[in-house]
Design an enzyme around this catalytic site. Structure first.
Site, PDB file in Angstrom:
ATOM      1  N   ASP A   7       0.870  -1.167   0.000  1.00 33.31           N
ATOM      2  CA  ASP A   7       0.000   0.000   0.000  1.00 33.31           C
ATOM      3  C   ASP A   7       0.911   1.222   0.000  1.00 33.31           C
ATOM      4  O   ASP A   7       1.357   1.669   1.042  1.00 33.31           O
ATOM      5  CB  ASP A   7      -0.895  -0.035   1.240  1.00 33.31           C
ATOM      6  N   ASP A   9       0.778   4.530  -0.360  1.00 37.28           N
ATOM      7  CA  ASP A   9       0.101   5.824  -0.312  1.00 37.28           C
ATOM      8  C   ASP A   9       0.620   6.673   0.842  1.00 37.28           C
ATOM      9  O   ASP A   9      -0.036   7.591   1.301  1.00 37.28           O
ATOM     10  CB  ASP A   9      -1.407   5.632  -0.180  1.00 37.28           C
TER      11      ASP A   9
END
Length: 66
Positions: A7, A9
């Site tokens: 992930d 982000d």
């Protein structure tokens, strides 16, 4: 099943500066003024299309997506 999920982000990697640099490079190529890193990051979270449409609102999405 063997799998690895990432992930990216900001959870594992801080990519804010890279995202801002990419947006501003594109904006310069389009003859537009640069925007701040905070402005770019404020558009993150609702998908790539939303990110492009709101980071470069001066141009239609269909013009900048390719």
């Amino acid at each position: 099943m063997n799998a690895v999920f990432f992930d990216i982000d900001g959870t594992l990697f801080d990519t804010k500066a890279d995202m801002a640099a990419t947006v501003n490079h594109t904006r310069r190529e389009l003859g537009l003024a640069e925007v701040s890193e905070d402005e770019v990051i404020s558009h993150v979270g609702l998908g790539a299309r939303h990110f492009l449409e709101t980071s470069i609102p001066e141009r239609p999405y269909d013009e900048i997506r390719d």
